[in-house]
Motif scaffolding. Structure first.
Motif, PDB file in Angstrom:
ATOM      1  N   THR A  55      18.053 -28.277  39.958  1.00  0.00           N
ATOM      2  CA  THR A  55      18.349 -28.820  38.374  1.00  0.00           C
ATOM      3  C   THR A  55      19.288 -29.323  38.101  1.00  0.00           C
ATOM      4  O   THR A  55      19.579 -29.742  37.085  1.00  0.00           O
ATOM      5  CB  THR A  55      18.641 -27.499  37.786  1.00  0.00           C
ATOM      6  N   VAL A 207      26.527 -25.271  25.971  1.00  0.00           N
ATOM      7  CA  VAL A 207      26.275 -26.585  26.868  1.00  0.00           C
ATOM      8  C   VAL A 207      27.705 -27.070  26.831  1.00  0.00           C
ATOM      9  O   VAL A 207      27.562 -28.298  26.356  1.00  0.00           O
ATOM     10  CB  VAL A 207      25.113 -27.130  26.562  1.00  0.00           C
ATOM     11  N   GLU A 228      18.262 -28.990  24.052  1.00  0.00           N
ATOM     12  CA  GLU A 228      18.292 -27.653  24.485  1.00  0.00           C
ATOM     13  C   GLU A 228      20.059 -27.263  24.258  1.00  0.00           C
ATOM     14  O   GLU A 228      20.827 -27.906  24.954  1.00  0.00           O
ATOM     15  CB  GLU A 228      17.791 -27.434  25.802  1.00  0.00           C
ATOM     16  N   PHE A 360      21.889 -33.803  34.802  1.00  0.00           N
ATOM     17  CA  PHE A 360      20.489 -32.968  34.555  1.00  0.00           C
ATOM     18  C   PHE A 360      19.614 -33.577  33.745  1.00  0.00           C
ATOM     19  O   PHE A 360      19.881 -34.674  33.086  1.00  0.00           O
ATOM     20  CB  PHE A 360      21.218 -31.873  33.573  1.00  0.00           C
ATOM     21  N   ALA A 361      18.527 -33.373  34.108  1.00  0.00           N
ATOM     22  CA  ALA A 361      17.211 -33.680  33.503  1.00  0.00           C
ATOM     23  C   ALA A 361      16.826 -32.512  32.481  1.00  0.00           C
ATOM     24  O   ALA A 361      17.508 -31.449  32.545  1.00  0.00           O
ATOM     25  CB  ALA A 361      16.151 -33.925  34.563  1.00  0.00           C
ATOM     26  N   GLU A 363      13.534 -30.744  30.362  1.00  0.00           N
ATOM     27  CA  GLU A 363      11.907 -30.637  30.435  1.00  0.00           C
ATOM     28  C   GLU A 363      11.303 -30.831  29.128  1.00  0.00           C
ATOM     29  O   GLU A 363      10.387 -30.021  28.928  1.00  0.00           O
ATOM     30  CB  GLU A 363      11.622 -29.113  30.935  1.00  0.00           C
ATOM     31  N   HIS A 382      11.361 -29.416  39.312  1.00  0.00           N
ATOM     32  CA  HIS A 382      11.949 -28.419  38.400  1.00  0.00           C
ATOM     33  C   HIS A 382      11.488 -28.673  37.306  1.00  0.00           C
ATOM     34  O   HIS A 382      11.009 -27.959  36.362  1.00  0.00           O
ATOM     35  CB  HIS A 382      13.489 -28.339  38.779  1.00  0.00           C
ATOM     36  N   GLU A 383      11.559 -29.812  36.448  1.00  0.00           N
ATOM     37  CA  GLU A 383      11.130 -30.358  35.150  1.00  0.00           C
ATOM     38  C   GLU A 383       9.805 -30.061  34.778  1.00  0.00           C
ATOM     39  O   GLU A 383       9.216 -29.459  33.979  1.00  0.00           O
ATOM     40  CB  GLU A 383      11.681 -31.761  34.754  1.00  0.00           C
ATOM     41  N   GLU A 405      14.895 -20.898  33.907  1.00  0.00           N
ATOM     42  CA  GLU A 405      15.665 -21.801  34.940  1.00  0.00           C
ATOM     43  C   GLU A 405      15.730 -20.867  36.346  1.00  0.00           C
ATOM     44  O   GLU A 405      15.726 -21.436  37.368  1.00  0.00           O
ATOM     45  CB  GLU A 405      17.114 -21.781  34.382  1.00  0.00           C
ATOM     46  N   PHE A 454      24.280 -21.782  31.220  1.00  0.00           N
ATOM     47  CA  PHE A 454      23.787 -22.686  32.190  1.00  0.00           C
ATOM     48  C   PHE A 454      24.415 -22.642  33.403  1.00  0.00           C
ATOM     49  O   PHE A 454      24.888 -23.849  33.989  1.00  0.00           O
ATOM     50  CB  PHE A 454      23.218 -24.120  31.697  1.00  0.00           C
ATOM     51  N   TYR A 459      21.073 -20.156  37.689  1.00  0.00           N
ATOM     52  CA  TYR A 459      20.743 -21.246  38.578  1.00  0.00           C
ATOM     53  C   TYR A 459      20.460 -20.933  39.915  1.00  0.00           C
ATOM     54  O   TYR A 459      19.978 -21.394  41.157  1.00  0.00           O
ATOM     55  CB  TYR A 459      21.492 -22.775  38.442  1.00  0.00           C
TER      56      TYR A 459
HETATM   57  N1  ARG Z   1      16.945 -27.018  31.349  1.00  0.00           N
HETATM   58  C1  ARG Z   1      17.574 -28.321  31.718  1.00  0.00           C
HETATM   59  C2  ARG Z   1      17.370 -28.078  33.293  1.00  0.00           C
HETATM   60  O1  ARG Z   1      17.845 -27.241  34.048  1.00  0.00           O
HETATM   61  C3  ARG Z   1      18.946 -28.524  31.525  1.00  0.00           C
HETATM   62  C4  ARG Z   1      19.763 -27.514  30.971  1.00  0.00           C
HETATM   63  C5  ARG Z   1      21.168 -27.900  30.610  1.00  0.00           C
HETATM   64  N2  ARG Z   1      21.273 -29.048  29.550  1.00  0.00           N
HETATM   65  C6  ARG Z   1      21.060 -28.645  28.526  1.00  0.00           C
HETATM   66  N3  ARG Z   1      21.012 -29.381  27.637  1.00  0.00           N
HETATM   67  N4  ARG Z   1      20.491 -27.660  28.082  1.00  0.00           N
HETATM   68  O2  ARG Z   1      16.293 -28.560  33.672  1.00  0.00           O
END
Ligand code: ARG
Ligand code: ZN
Length: 531
Positions: A55, A207, A228, A360-361, A363, A382-383, A405, A454, A459
């Protein structure tokens, strides 16, 4: 910290060897852009970004907001999000100003249930200004003299409730609306908020490695909404918590030749002469943090996936050939994940690739956002997995984030196992994860705070927890637990306790004990013996 860095470097090296990862540990980057920096300081980022890989936590390296070439933008005056609890409380106490989430007590608002958002928004990308009306169809869950919405920045010109002008006041992210006539318990009502200005990114202590919300990438001339956890309130007023999901209509108007990619299905494109209105319909329930709007020079590529699911990907104009091959396994991944959890939850899926670099991507529902530098098979898996776990089945509180996650970090390894066998990557990676988690004494996933929301507990110890469960209960029971858990809570939310209950129901009290130890205890449990 050095130790962790070293361990992570070793871990990423192992993972890279295991061939999953091309991008080793990124250096910790700080919150995007100086301009986003706030007086109150988001916690400094000492921690390395959560994971490399599956991720990869992306930070968008690009400054979201830079000085526009023309019309100078105002300095963001945004204060960081209000007050967040330091110590996770056990109980959620909801009030008019917040649902009492243990980590984000002010997100969401009690007293009503949103059914549908209609966001009518005109964007002027050059100056990054918007003019919008968000209309909210809701139902009161108690008698209301007033109610709150979450909304940060921008200027409100008018609010109506059931067509009548309403009074309102603002205090940080809390917007209090007082209708001319009180709303009865159970009554359906419609409130419309008209506003304009330059959306300011949200500084969210969960974040610290990125700004979130409505982000303008000046050099690439794109806008992307990545919210997010709390960023949705940067561009539309809403009940900003996954406990209140709703359907959406977004009517986004942009000047020619910008293209708009958002959640759900493109129902209509209206040519207004100098501008075009893109009408996007998200007909399934969606949490506000998963809403996205992307504006730029994108080119669309359509294919049909399993069960007639429309796969529509948006790539930077002229670069379809560069990115399309990476997303080709999507259809097969959908089939594979469906075989474990149940049917893909939506009618459409796809990705939007941004011509920016980031780690990071995200979802975002039915349309995951990828920086160009995060387009790799594990992140794509993952996404996609998040559409089931995260989007359809959402964590009841932000402290349950490992339910998003941990699963979405583990399932790409299941995909890899499906394609390459267990010895290729799954087993070596889990071995390396264990070494790392035990060596660094990575804290448990289910008690995280804003400082590691995060990070490794989620993770790395997260997927390892699922792997440990699998080793103990065996494949048959493990996959039964996965499918049953999803089926039971799909379309809503679940807590860590809900998951543990399903695991115990199907896997026995040993499964409960194992999960309690992995999820809540500081001490890292032994790696289960395999035969
Ligand atoms: N949920 C996302 C992933 O792990 C990224 C999380 C971190 N970034 C954020 N803006 N929350 O695929
Ligand atoms: Zn994720």
């Amino acid at each position: 910290m050095k130790k962790i860095l070293t361990a992570l470097l070793i871990l990423s090296a192992l993972l890279a060897l295991a061939a999953c990862q091309e991008e080793p540990q990124a250096e910790p980057t700080e919150a995007p852009a100086a301009e986003v920096e706030s007086p109150t300081e988001a916690p400094p980022t000492e921690e390395p970004p959560p994971t490399e890989e599956p991720t990869a936590v992306p930070e968008l390296t690009e400054e979201p907001m830079e000085e526009p070439t023309e019309a100078p933008m105002e300095e963001p005056t945004e204060e960081p999000m209000e007050e967040t609890a330091e110590e996770p409380a056990a109980e959620m106490v909801a009030s008019q100003s917040g649902l009492g989430d243990p980590l984000y007590p002010l997100l969401g608002n009690a007293g009503y249930d949103v059914q549908h958002y209609t966001i009518d928004l005109e964007a002027e990308p050059q100056g990054n200004t918007i003019a919008a009306t968000t209309t909210i169809d809701a139902q009161a869950t108690q008698a209301l003299d007033s109610f709150n919405l979450d909304f940060a920045g921008l200027e409100i010109s008018e609010i109506t409730v059931d067509g009548e002008t309403a009074e309102f006041s603002r205090d940080g992210q809390e917007l209090t609306v007082t209708p001319a006539t009180a709303i009865a318990d159970g009554a359906a009502f419609t409130t419309a908020v008209t506003y304009s200005g330059v959306p300011e990114p949200i500084v969210d202590p969960g974040v610290p490695f990125t700004a979130i919300g409505w982000l303008r990438f000046l050099d690439e001339d794109i806008i992307s909404v990545i919210s997010e956890p709390s960023g949705a309130m940067s561009w539309f007023p809403n009940n900003n918590h996954q406990l209140d999901k709703a359907t959406y209509t977004m009517r986004i108007t942009v000047p020619e030749p910008y293209v708009v990619a958002a959640n759900g299905e493109l129902a209509e494109t209206v040519d207004n002469g100098d501008t075009t209105t893109y009408v996007w319909e998200m007909d399934d329930l969606m949490a506000s943090y998963l809403a996205t709007v992307n504006i730029g020079a994108f080119e669309r590529d359509d294919t049909i996936g399993p069960d007639g699911i429309l796969l529509r990907n948006y790539y930077p104009a002229g670069r379809i050939d560069e990115f399309a091959p990476a997303f080709e396994p999507t259809a097969e991944m959908i089939e594979f994940f469906s075989s474990i959890l149940g049917p893909y939850p939506y009618d459409v899926y796809g990705a939007v690739v941004l011509p920016v670099d980031g780690d990071f991507a995200l979802e975002t529902q039915t349309l995951s956002v990828f920086p160009q530098s995060a387009v790799d098979e594990m992140t794509i898996a993952h996404e996609l997995m998040h559409q089931w776990l995260g989007n359809s089945l959402s964590p009841a509180t932000w402290q349950d984030i490992w339910l998003n996650e941990g699963f979405s970090a583990y399932f790409p390894f299941l995909w890899d196992e499906h394609v390459n066998g267990p010895e290729a990557n799954l087993l070596p990676a889990m071995g390396a994860y264990y070494e790392f988690v035990a060596g660094a004494q990575v804290p448990p996933p289910a008690t995280v705070g804003l400082d590691n929301l995060f990070a490794e507990p989620i993770y790395v110890r997260g997927p390892l927890t699922l792997h440990a469960l699998r080793l103990v209960v065996g494949d048959e029971v493990f996959f039964d637990i996965m499918g049953t858990y999803y089926e039971r809570f799909a379309g809503g939310t679940a807590s860590t306790a809900d998951f543990i209950d399903v695991a115990a129901e199907l896997g026995g009290e040993d499964a409960r004990e194992l999960l309690n130890a992995w999820l809540y205890e500081a001490e890292v449990p032994p790696f289960p013996e395999t035969e």
